[in-house]
Motif scaffolding. Structure first.
Motif, short mmCIF file in Angstrom:
data_model
loop_
_atom_site.label_atom_id
_atom_site.label_comp_id
_atom_site.label_asym_id
_atom_site.label_seq_id
_atom_site.Cartn_x
_atom_site.Cartn_y
_atom_site.Cartn_z
N THR A 13 9.01 5.52 3.68
CA THR A 13 8.93 4.79 2.42
C THR A 13 8.64 3.32 2.66
N THR A 21 3.85 2.33 -8.11
CA THR A 21 4.48 3.37 -8.94
C THR A 21 3.87 3.35 -10.33
N TYR A 22 3.65 2.13 -10.86
CA TYR A 22 3.03 1.96 -12.18
C TYR A 22 1.57 1.61 -11.95
N GLN A 23 0.68 2.54 -12.24
CA GLN A 23 -0.73 2.33 -11.93
C GLN A 23 -1.33 1.21 -12.77
N SER A 39 2.52 -3.31 -12.10
CA SER A 39 1.44 -2.50 -11.54
C SER A 39 0.80 -3.18 -10.31
N ASN A 128 11.37 -1.16 -4.09
CA ASN A 128 11.70 -0.16 -5.09
C ASN A 128 10.45 0.12 -5.93
N ASP A 129 10.60 0.66 -7.13
CA ASP A 129 9.42 1.01 -7.91
C ASP A 129 8.68 -0.23 -8.43
N LYS A 130 9.33 -1.40 -8.40
CA LYS A 130 8.71 -2.63 -8.92
C LYS A 130 8.39 -3.65 -7.84
N GLN A 132 6.81 -3.61 -3.98
CA GLN A 132 6.21 -2.82 -2.92
C GLN A 132 5.28 -3.69 -2.08
#
Length: 262
Positions: A13, A21-23, A39, A128-130, A132
């Motif tokens: 990871t 995560t958010y395209q 994104s 995390n998802d926000k 990267q």
């Protein structure tokens, strides 16, 4: 065995890059628009007493930015930032521990090139998802003429205009060096260690400095191919004067050496 599997998953990871995560919404950008929140999860806001530049998270504790952005002694980076005027919750604010400006950078000659700097953070960012990492290109990797790339940042919306409060993105197709270096374009100011992108109605603007030129690779991952460096003195959207970026692929050995030694 379970512990070993867990460790492998964590390492995989962390080492991943360039896959938000958010395209990002890349289907209808004309002159720039507000980016979809989170994104571009490697985009950072570089701040001293106030937001000054952008930057890119390339390792949990390393940020890539422009050398001309480093004018103060103390900086912090803010990750997972979207709306500058709101505390939205996921932001991470981390102080910069060390700054490394390219040794050949000359702040009296931006067009001489080498407008690149590395910032080592006091602690690693929590991925995390926000938040990267962006991928770095291979040493010397080429870019094709008209390759679609995106500039992101909180810079002015147009020359002399207001500073953006939310993260903006704009589609900037790459302009090949043999075009950008023509006399009626950037001429000798365009070096092979630079990337030209956009021009005419689309460009970066004041405040976008140090931020990424994001280009999607054939593997579907986003690579930081450029660090926003300069625009024409007459204005951000001057025809045949595309935005000029430091070409990251020309500085991979320097980046690798600094990170390895520090």
């Amino acid at each position: 065995m379970e512990l070993a599997l867990l460790l492998l998953l964590v390492v995989k990871t962390v080492s991943g890059c360039g896959v938000p995560t958010y395209q990002p919404n890349t289907s209808r950008v004309v002159n720039g628009e507000e980016a979809r929140p989170y994104s571009w999860p490697w985009q950072v806001s570089l701040e001293s007493f106030f937001p000054t530049c952008g930057g890119t998270l390339i390792a949990p504790n390393w940020v890539l930015t422009a050398a001309h952005c480093i004018t103060f002694h103390t900086y912090r980076v803010v990750l997972a930032e979207h709306d500058m005027n709101k505390e939205e919750g996921p932001e991470q604010s981390i102080m910069v521990e060390k700054m490394f400006i390219h040794p050949k950078w000359n702040d009296n000659c931006v067009s001489c090139g080498n407008d690149i700097a590395l910032l080592k953070l006091e602690k690693s960012a929590v991925l995390n998802d926000k938040v990267q990492l962006a991928c770095l290109p291979q040493d010397g990797a080429p870019l094709a003429h008209n390759q679609p790339c995106f500039v992101t940042g909180w810079g002015r919306l147009y020359s002399g205009g207001p500073q953006a409060t939310t993260l903006q993105q704009a589609l900037l197709p790459v302009v090949a060096h043999n075009v950008c270096s023509q006399s009626d374009w950037w001429g000798s100011s365009a070096k092979t260690t630079m990337v030209c992108a956009g021009g005419d109605s689309k460009s970066a603007c004041h405040g976008d400095s140090g931020g990424p030129l994001n280009c999607k690779g054939r593997d579907g991952k986003w690579y930081i191919e450029g660090v926003t460096s300069f625009v024409d003195g007459r204005g951000c959207n001057t025809p045949q004067k595309p935005t000029v970026f430091t070409r990251v692929a020309s500085f991979i050995p320097w980046i690798s050496e600094i990170i390895a030694q520090n």
